[in-house]
Design an enzyme around this catalytic site. Structure first.
Site, PDB file in Angstrom:
ATOM      1  N   PHE A  54       9.521  97.141  22.459  1.00  0.00           N
ATOM      2  CA  PHE A  54       8.616  96.003  22.294  1.00  0.00           C
ATOM      3  C   PHE A  54       8.630  95.574  20.834  1.00  0.00           C
ATOM      4  O   PHE A  54       8.239  96.332  19.954  1.00  0.00           O
ATOM      5  CB  PHE A  54       7.185  96.344  22.717  1.00  0.00           C
ATOM      6  N   LYS A  92      -0.283  95.359  12.919  1.00  0.00           N
ATOM      7  CA  LYS A  92      -1.402  96.080  13.536  1.00  0.00           C
ATOM      8  C   LYS A  92      -2.321  96.771  12.515  1.00  0.00           C
ATOM      9  O   LYS A  92      -3.101  96.106  11.866  1.00  0.00           O
ATOM     10  CB  LYS A  92      -0.863  97.053  14.592  1.00  0.00           C
ATOM     11  N   ASP A 117      10.957  99.299  13.353  1.00  0.00           N
ATOM     12  CA  ASP A 117       9.755  98.545  13.698  1.00  0.00           C
ATOM     13  C   ASP A 117       8.600  99.538  13.774  1.00  0.00           C
ATOM     14  O   ASP A 117       8.444 100.252  14.757  1.00  0.00           O
ATOM     15  CB  ASP A 117       9.970  97.825  15.030  1.00  0.00           C
TER      16      ASP A 117
HETATM   17  C1  LIG Z   1       2.523  95.074  18.856  1.00  0.00           C
HETATM   18  C2  LIG Z   1       3.900  95.251  18.419  1.00  0.00           C
HETATM   19  C3  LIG Z   1       4.680  94.171  17.962  1.00  0.00           C
HETATM   20  C4  LIG Z   1       4.190  92.758  17.976  1.00  0.00           C
HETATM   21  O1  LIG Z   1       3.118  92.546  17.125  1.00  0.00           O
HETATM   22  P1  LIG Z   1       2.269  91.182  17.267  1.00  0.00           P
HETATM   23  O2  LIG Z   1       1.312  91.239  16.124  1.00  0.00           O
HETATM   24  O3  LIG Z   1       1.620  91.227  18.616  1.00  0.00           O
HETATM   25  O4  LIG Z   1       3.226  90.062  17.167  1.00  0.00           O
HETATM   26  C5  LIG Z   1       5.947  94.447  17.509  1.00  0.00           C
HETATM   27  N1  LIG Z   1       6.440  95.693  17.512  1.00  0.00           N
HETATM   28  C6  LIG Z   1       5.725  96.747  17.950  1.00  0.00           C
HETATM   29  C7  LIG Z   1       6.322  98.106  17.892  1.00  0.00           C
HETATM   30  C8  LIG Z   1       4.438  96.561  18.430  1.00  0.00           C
HETATM   31  O5  LIG Z   1       3.738  97.600  18.891  1.00  0.00           O
END
Ligand SMILES: *Cc1c(COP(=O)(O)O)cnc(C)c1O
Length: 396
Positions: free
Chosen positions: A132, A246, A217
């Site tokens: 994700f 986040k 990420d």
């Molecule tokens: C939540 C998340 C995203 C996306 O972040 P947003 O602020 O919703 O765009 C990207 N990578 C990871 C690993 C995430 O958990």
């Protein structure tokens, strides 16, 4: 009477028939005064808990000083945040945005430009199944969320996916067009998939061997969530590009992309954004960083994480499930698809949990969660699993 006309919103997800009006630490309150113990925390956003005093103070102080001078001028909080994050990550340069998806977009732009400059036009980024990386069109193509490819075709080219945790598959996917490898140190939305030790260091080796960039990420795993400031520290590797979001703002929208000296190739004109590095959110991120980068804070995350992990493991033994996680990011994988029923049962009992998959519950409390709150959650969860497994006449 405040509005309860939910139909005026474009629907994005099923939501219970309540309106959340207040948050404090590990708790949320709805508009009828019911209190909830929150183990979702805005999807692992509330690193310091809801409405943390550090966040409120930074917001108030900065709001009285300067909100947005425009990206045409430097501002102090942005410079201070870049100093903090580059020093802590041992990387070279930072750029800020508002969401994780945007930060990942910049990471991919860096990879494409770097491939053009240094790898004869290579542009492809190898990602993983069930990853994700966000919901922009490019990040949907980068992500491996089942079903997504059919949603908004045509899909953005330039991504190739391999199974997570499988470095033989990763090696096989690398070709002349490959510019970068991009993974989450632990797959968060995918259901807290923890790879075997050595996964990241092998990826680092693969990237070095083939002269590629390694993009990590850490939008979910970063900022203390797994017990160290960044999850990559636990494997002693260094990425070329790191993304954060986040927990970085603990409730305020701010994200970051941080690049090594080798990778940092964007120049004037390549990237921008009205709100990038705005002082309001950067000031909050500085305050959050100063709080959660303290060794005693991170030690607390590991201690509470061990308690949560032990409690979930006990539950897993009792109900034939599997518990996995690190720090304060955990999942309970059930042996049958009861996660949503259990989530709803916990909701009724005032505990907020996420059902990441039909058979997976996810736990991402405030990094300041207390032992008593973990215990209270586990008690409610135990009762909910027992109840739902008896109503479904099957073991969970
Ligand atoms: C939540 C998340 C995203 C996306 O972040 P947003 O602020 O919703 O765009 C990207 N990578 C990871 C690993 C995430 O958990």
């Amino acid at each position: 009477m405040p509005s309860r006309s939910f139909s005026r919103l474009i629907p994005i997800t099923p939501r219970p028939d309540v309106v959340m009006v207040r948050g404090d630490g590990s708790y949320l309150w709805d508009d009828r005064g019911k209190r909830y113990l929150d183990f979702i925390q805005g999807w692992a956003v509330g690193a310091l808990g809801h409405c943390a005093v550090e966040v409120r103070q930074a917001l108030n102080a900065q709001a009285a000083q300067l909100l947005t001078p425009s990206p045409a001028y430097h501002n102090r909080p942005q410079l201070e945040l870049a100093e903090r994050l580059t020093r802590a990550s041992r990387l070279h340069q930072a750029h800020f945005a508002s969401t994780g998806a945007e930060a990942n977009e910049v990471a991919v732009k860096i990879a494409r430009k770097w491939g053009r400059l240094h790898r004869r036009g290579a542009f492809e980024v190898v990602t993983t199944h069930a990853a994700f990386h966000g919901r922009t069109l490019a990040m949907m193509a980068a992500s491996g969320k089942p079903g997504w490819d059919a949603l908004f075709p045509p899909n953005m080219p330039g991504f190739r996916r391999v199974p997570y945790g499988d470095n033989a598959a990763m090696r096989a996917a690398i070709g002349a067009h490959t510019a970068a490898l991009m993974v989450e140190p632990i797959q968060g939305e995918g259901g807290v998939v923890v790879p075997e030790r050595g996964y990241l260091s092998e990826l680092r080796q693969l990237a070095d061997e083939h002269d590629l960039l390694l993009i990590l990420d850490e939008v979910q795993t970063g900022m203390g969530r797994t017990g160290t400031l960044f999850a990559f520290e636990q494997e002693g590797v260094l990425p070329d590009v790191l993304t954060l979001g986040k927990g970085l703002g603990s409730g305020v929208p701010v994200s970051a992309v941080i690049a090594s000296e080798r990778a940092s190739c964007l120049e004037v004109g390549d990237q921008g954004g009205t709100y990038n590095g705005n002082p309001l959110t950067a000031a909050v991120a500085c305050a959050v960083f100063d709080t959660l980068s303290k060794p005693e804070f991170l030690a607390g995350v590991l201690e509470r994480g061990a308690e949560l992990g032990a409690g979930l493991t006990k539950l897993a033994h009792r109900f034939g499930a599997e518990a996995r996680g690190r720090g304060l990011l955990w999942a309970l994988e059930l042996s049958s698809p009861l996660a949503e029923a259990i989530r709803d049962c916990c909701f009724e009992r005032g505990v907020l949990l996420n059902a990441a998959r039909p058979n997976i519950l996810r736990f991402m409390p405030s990094l300041r969660v207390r032992s008593a709150e973990i215990e209270a959650m586990l008690n409610v969860l135990t009762a909910a699993i027992a109840e739902e497994s008896s109503t479904s006449h099957a073991s969970p």
